[in-house]
Design a protein around this motif. Structure first.
Motif: not given
Length: 114
Positions: A14-18, A64-73, A93-98
Motif C-alpha cells: 500500500a505504501a509503494f502504491e502511493e 513500518e518504523a517510519s511509515p510516513q517517509e521513504y528513504a532515497i539513497s 503524500g508529499g508532492p511527487h515533483e519533490q
C-alpha cells in the motif's frame, strides 16, 4: 514480494502504491531496471549498473518504523566496498515533483565507470 511474513497486512504494498507511478517513470527515463520489492524487502531498486557502466543503483526504502517517509539513497561498489549515500527522504503524500528531484539527484550521484 509484498505480503510476506514480515508484512502480514500488506502495508508496504500500500505504501509503494502511493509512489509507484513516479518511481516507475523515473526508472524508465533513466534507463534503469526496476526491481519492485528487491529481495522481498520494502525496497524498490533502480538498477543502473549497465547504463552507467558500473555497479550503481538507487533505492527507495520504506519501513513500518517510519511509515510516513521513504528513504532515497544511491549505492555503488568502490573496489571491494559497497558505498551508500543518502539523497534524502520523501514524506508520504508529499508532492511527487519533490520525489522526482530526489530520485534524479540520487541517480546523478552515481559515479560513472572510467
Amino acid at each position: 514480494m509484498a505480503g510476506t511474513s514480515w508484512d502480514k497486512l500488506g502495508q508496504s504494498e500500500a505504501a509503494f502504491e502511493e509512489v509507484a507511478g513516479t518511481v516507475r517513470e523515473v526508472a524508465r527515463e533513466a534507463g534503469a531496471r526496476l526491481h519492485e520489492f528487491f529481495r522481498d524487502d520494502p525496497v524498490w531498486r533502480l538498477d543502473l549498473a549497465r547504463e552507467r557502466g558500473g555497479d550503481g543503483a538507487v533505492d527507495v526504502s520504506w519501513s513500518e518504523a517510519s511509515p510516513q517517509e521513504y528513504a532515497i539513497s544511491s549505492l555503488w561498489w568502490e573496489g571491494e566496498s559497497l558505498r551508500r549515500e543518502a539523497a534524502g527522504s520523501f514524506a508520504r503524500g508529499g508532492p511527487h515533483e519533490q520525489l522526482r528531484q530526489l530520485l534524479s539527484r540520487a541517480v546523478n550521484r552515481l559515479p560513472a565507470r572510467s
